[in-house]
Design an enzyme around this catalytic site. Structure first.
Site, PDB file in Angstrom:
ATOM      1  N   VAL A  62      16.874  -5.740 -15.928  1.00 38.82           N
ATOM      2  CA  VAL A  62      16.837  -4.654 -14.949  1.00 38.82           C
ATOM      3  C   VAL A  62      16.335  -3.368 -15.604  1.00 38.82           C
ATOM      4  O   VAL A  62      16.705  -3.060 -16.739  1.00 38.82           O
ATOM      5  CB  VAL A  62      18.261  -4.399 -14.389  1.00 38.82           C
ATOM      6  N   CYS A  63      15.519  -2.622 -14.867  1.00 38.18           N
ATOM      7  CA  CYS A  63      15.123  -1.269 -15.285  1.00 38.18           C
ATOM      8  C   CYS A  63      15.060  -0.393 -14.027  1.00 38.18           C
ATOM      9  O   CYS A  63      15.665  -0.721 -13.014  1.00 38.18           O
ATOM     10  CB  CYS A  63      13.810  -1.279 -16.055  1.00 38.18           C
ATOM     11  N   ARG A  64      14.313   0.687 -14.080  1.00 35.62           N
ATOM     12  CA  ARG A  64      14.235   1.595 -12.934  1.00 35.62           C
ATOM     13  C   ARG A  64      13.451   0.984 -11.775  1.00 35.62           C
ATOM     14  O   ARG A  64      13.890   1.023 -10.633  1.00 35.62           O
ATOM     15  CB  ARG A  64      13.592   2.920 -13.370  1.00 35.62           C
TER      16      ARG A  64
END
Length: 98
Positions: A62-64
């Protein structure tokens, strides 16, 4: 590369599935909130902390927005890890954060 939407990941969590989530955002981004239970390993430190991961487990990255987590998936996949990119990242996340 395997991909899940934020909704699919949220559904797994609400169903009580045992999921391993790695958040590769920077410290200040994570301070604004992360998915409960997610492990925070900034993308720039992933290669140095790879020994903390278990190749027998599946990891959701997961990231932005999904870009950095995609790069993290490519990197870990090259080392034989089973990884899934959460497309849309935290921008699409509507679930609980802590």
């Amino acid at each position: 590369m395997k991909q899940f939407t934020a909704k699919e990941v949220e559904k797994l969590l609400t169903q009580g599935q045992n999921v391993n989530i790695i958040d590769v955002r920077e410290v200040e981004e994570v301070e604004a909130g992360k998915i409960p239970g997610a492990i925070h390993i900034p993308l720039g430190l992933l290669e140095f902390r790879i020994n903390e991961l278990d190749k027998s487990k599946e990891y959701i990255m997961v990231c932005r927005s999904g870009g950095r987590s995609g790069r993290a998936c490519q990197f870990l996949d090259s080392y034989g890890f089973n990884v899934i990119n959460m497309t849309g990242g935290m921008l699409d996340w509507e679930g609980e954060t802590n």
